[in-house]
Design an enzyme around this catalytic site. Structure first.
Site, PDB file in Angstrom:
ATOM      1  N   GLU A  10       0.834  -1.189   0.000  1.00 58.34           N
ATOM      2  CA  GLU A  10       0.000   0.000   0.000  1.00 58.34           C
ATOM      3  C   GLU A  10       0.873   1.245   0.000  1.00 58.34           C
ATOM      4  OE1 GLU A  10      -4.064  -1.490   2.295  1.00 58.34           O
ATOM      5  OE2 GLU A  10      -2.766   0.009   3.237  1.00 58.34           O
ATOM      6  N   CYS A  11       0.716   2.088  -1.015  1.00 55.62           N
ATOM      7  CA  CYS A  11       1.351   3.394  -1.087  1.00 55.62           C
ATOM      8  C   CYS A  11       2.872   3.293  -0.994  1.00 55.62           C
ATOM      9  CB  CYS A  11       0.781   4.319  -0.021  1.00 55.62           C
ATOM     10  SG  CYS A  11       1.104   6.071  -0.340  1.00 55.62           S
ATOM     11  N   ALA A  12       3.452   3.448   0.195  1.00 58.11           N
ATOM     12  CA  ALA A  12       4.893   3.344   0.339  1.00 58.11           C
ATOM     13  C   ALA A  12       5.403   1.991  -0.146  1.00 58.11           C
ATOM     14  CB  ALA A  12       5.297   3.573   1.788  1.00 58.11           C
ATOM     15  N   SER A  21      -0.705  -0.812  -4.715  1.00 59.94           N
ATOM     16  CA  SER A  21      -1.507   0.349  -5.077  1.00 59.94           C
ATOM     17  C   SER A  21      -1.253   1.479  -4.102  1.00 59.94           C
ATOM     18  CB  SER A  21      -2.992  -0.027  -5.068  1.00 59.94           C
ATOM     19  OG  SER A  21      -3.824   1.098  -5.120  1.00 59.94           O
TER      20      SER A  21
END
Length: 798
Positions: A330-332, A417
């Site tokens: 997620e993200c990072a 994502s």
């Protein structure tokens, strides 16, 4: 029932000092010896980190958009278990929620959902008496929200404080002077995470609040909260283990990866997994025995140099992800798995790069999956939050469409994502990830040396996507495909083409009712599907657990499980026992799939043997049972706990071109499959076919066809025996026979040269190339086949 005292810390707007007061209050109450349950309204990860340090228990989020309104109170009750008092820090202004929703997911919304009084924190630096009007307006704006007190912040002097106090009509619970030393430092995405700081600032917040805020008055306000009539959220009620092993889930942590909801770990534990934290800044490899990888949000851009320098871990992660290790990023985590971040090399497990930009991307998102992958299913929607200043390009096959915009990348073993998802609101994601980890362990891939050496999954010895139609060729007599009539009956063609409304969207309700009447079951036990292929795909995605396939049988179940990222075990039946099933010899499994009568052997297993199988969920493919007179040994009945039966109209009614089938079984299991099914997957022609074929008149016709097929099978088997062959004793409209006495290789090519197409045996697990599956036809065709085999036999004898 929850009776914990609780208070919500709100403000007229952001920047008023909510975090300072809420965090300091948590620390001060904890210093008094109280057990404090800390909460944060909204999706923010950073403030709960401070809360966790202050209260010495996990800071949790309460967000109706991420989890749904109905879960806010149960999640609060779960997080407050064992606490003496709960402190909830609000978000933005008291009544500010998602734009365009009249305050949905605001602090006031959450305060109402947990029935808690509100204490306002008001920055008074640039005003005095006007604060009275501001607080009065907020107190009366929504009568359902109880503003029980005020803490005034940034007071300039005693005179300033008196002026403000005199203007207020609600109790003043404290007054904090201007003191920047207790404010948490900020950077590009807000506060610096607590994991990157020592707890000296937290202690200072607690000492300041204890000095300037009346803690007894705050506790009195908290005690105004009534008993909350709700049961605590229980992760074990929404997920379950899919295997007996406890696969290790490597959880990225440390200073670079600080964003994770505590419910994520709790769901994984309830799903039978063992979360193990590792620090990508210092660890040189994934934890030993890793069977799943979870990399959440954080600030890898701040630590990019250190992350890039840890080449051993980057190589280990790249090899594991490419080998199919179930991975959520997620993200990072998305940035970390890419080729590079701000010009510095990252893991390289995903194509593409990422870089900082000057633009903040932030907001709630509704995410839709446009393809099946590790977490998502076609057409499924989840809610989440996006919060970053980077931009990443990581290739095709997006993990989600965020309000229609492609984001991230996904595969059967990966979901990466920018989207942050609170899994408590979407526990199916946790279940799918845990199932994939259990399957990874079951494949024997979860030891570190094997993981590093593995470049791709073990290649299967069979082409599981091979079907009989691929053995056909122009000019050949078809003995490969099991369609029993040369063409679709005229009455059925009329029902499909003349009587069906093709202009309307498909509605499966009439088909469901027809199927239910035909079998004497409740409609809730029925799911029309686009043939057995769709049914097995839904089962592979929707029914968790370690899986077992009883072979030889139809290859679609195993192909569907593999496509869903799951590797089933196999139990092979043997020719020496006539491919008969002995329940005692079949290992236990949570999902067992068997055919009856089995394709390709034609063997009909007894009902007692099937019910004796040790399976939590038993799936029986009865696609050919309507070709057996009287349909003996069927498992379809009014009560079918833990069982699913698949049926097909394709073979009996010559409907191969219109995918028409259905599943009958346990209503709870049918509901799981229904949630996986894409809208309108069953076409109008298929629905019309189901309604037309499943009537008393057609039952009689089907019975006549079954008796004819039985005669035909006996005829074909007897003719094969005349050649000295020994066909398997079965009941289906096809015959399985081993031709090894004629030749030690496949005769498929020889028979094609004589004008006959047959189904190759080696395409079924457990069978070799000398086995042939032969569809039942008329006596003349049977005789021609036997004559061809005799000629081939004589040629081999020369």
């Amino acid at each position: 029932m929850v009776s914990v005292p609780r208070v919500v810390i709100g403000a007229p707007s952001s920047g008023q000092g909510k975090t300072t007061v809420a965090t300091g209050l948590m620390a001060a109450l904890r210093d008094r010896g109280l057990a404090v349950a800390p909460f944060k309204v909204g999706p923010d990860y950073i403030d709960p980190g401070y809360h966790g340090l202050a209260a010495d228990r996990p800071g949790r989020n309460l967000d109706p958009f991420l989890t749904g309104e109905e879960l806010v109170a149960p999640l609060f009750a779960h997080g407050a278990e064992g606490a003496d008092v709960a402190v909830v820090e609000g978000v933005m202004g008291l009544f500010d929620g998602r734009l365009g929703t009249e305050g949905f997911a605001s602090t006031a919304h959450v305060a109402g959902l947990i029935d808690a009084p509100v204490v306002l924190v008001v920055d008074v630096r640039h005003t005095s008496r006007s604060i009275g009007a501001l607080v009065h307006g907020m107190s009366t704006f929504d009568p359902a929200i109880q503003i029980a007190g005020v803490v005034i912040n940034q007071v300039g002097s005693q005179r300033h404080e008196r002026e403000v106090r005199d203007a207020l009509r609600v109790p003043v619970l404290g007054a904090l002077p201007r003191n920047l030393d207790i404010e948490a430092p900020s950077r590009h995405l807000g506060l610096v995470p607590a994991a990157e700081r020592d707890d000296a600032g937290i202690r200072a917040m607690g000492e300041t609040v204890a000095r300037y805020v009346d803690l007894d008055a705050v506790l009195a306000v908290a005690s105004l909260a009534p008993v909350l009539d709700v049961s605590p959220w229980d992760p074990a009620a929404v997920v379950s283990p899919s295997g007996t092993a406890r696969p290790r889930i490597a959880i990225a942590g440390g200073r670079a990866f600080t964003f994770r909801y505590p419910e994520t770990d709790e769901l994984l534990v309830a799903a039978g997994c063992d979360p193990v934290a590792f620090d990508p800044l210092t660890a040189t490899s994934l934890p030993e025995g890793t069977a799943g990888l979870w990399i959440g949000g954080g600030f890898p851009e701040i630590h990019a140099e250190e992350l890039a320098g840890n080449k051993a871990l980057l190589a280990d992660i790249a090899a594991a992800v490419k080998a199919g290790l179930p991975t959520v990023a997620e993200c990072a985590g998305l940035l970390y798995l890419g080729d590079e971040l701000d010009g510095r090399p990252m893991a390289g497990a995903l194509p593409g790069t990422a870089a900082m930009t000057g633009r903040l991307t932030m907001g709630y998102r509704t995410a839709t999956s446009d393809a099946d992958n590790l977490l998502g299913r076609v057409g499924e929607q989840v809610t989440g939050h996006e919060f970053h200043r980077t931009q990443a390009t990581v290739g095709d096959s997006p993990a989600w469409l965020l309000d229609g915009r492609p984001d991230g990348v996904a595969s059967p073993s990966l979901s990466a994502s920018y989207l942050h998802v609170h899994w408590a609101g979407h526990p199916q994601l946790a279940q799918r990830f845990a199932d994939a980890a259990h399957a990874f362990v079951g494949n024997g891939w979860a030891t570190a040396p094997a993981r590093l050496a593995l470049s791709e999954p073990e290649r299967l010895e069979q082409d599981l996507d091979h079907h009989g139609d691929r053995d056909l060729a122009p000019g050949l007599t078809d003995l490969a495909v099991n369609v029993r009539q040369p063409s679709t009956p005229s009455w059925l063609q009329d029902a499909i083409t003349r009587d069906a409304d093709w202009a309307a969207y498909p509605d499966t309700a009439p088909a469901r009712e027809a199927i239910a009447r035909y079998h004497g079951v409740d409609p809730a036990m029925v799911l029309p599907v686009a043939g057995a292929a769709e049914a097995f795909s839904l089962i592979a995605r929707g029914i968790p657990g370690d899986s077992l396939i009883i072979h030889p049988q139809f290859t679609e179940p195993e192909a569907a499980l593999l496509a869903a990222g799951r590797r089933p075990r196999r139990h092979l039946l043997g020719a020496v026992d006539g491919f008969r099933l002995s329940a005692g010899s079949v290992p236990a499994a949570e999902l067992t799939i068997v055919g009856n009568p089995t394709n390709p052997t034609g063997v009909l297993h007894t009902r007692d043997v099937l019910l004796a199988l040790r399976a939590r969920v038993l799936v029986v493919d009865e696609a050919f049972l309507d070709a057996v007179p009287g349909e003996p040994e069927t498992l379809i009945e009014p009560e079918m706990p833990g069982r699913l039966v698949l049926r097909s109209l394709t073979k009996t009614w010559a409907l191969a071109g219109i995918r028409a089938g259905y599943v009958v079984g346990d209503p709870a299991l049918i509901a799981l499959l229904t949630r996986q099914q894409a809208p309108w997957s069953v076409s109008t022609p298929a629905i019309a076919a189901m309604c037309a074929c499943l009537t008393p008149q057609r039952r009689d016709e089907s019975e006549e066809l079954a008796r004819a097929a039985e005669v035909g099978r006996i005829d074909l088997a007897d003719r094969l025996r005349s050649l000295g062959l020994d066909p398997v004793d079965g009941a289906a409209p096809f015959v399985l026979v081993d031709t090894v006495s004629i030749a030690s290789r496949s005769l498929r090519g020889d028979l094609a040269a004589h004008g006959y197409a047959v189904r190759r045996g080696e395409s079924f697990p457990g069978l070799g190339p000398t086995w042939l599956r032969l569809a039942v036809r008329d006596p003349q065709t049977h005789q021609g086949l036997v004559e061809a085999l005799n000629e081939i036999k004589e040629e081999h004898a020369v």
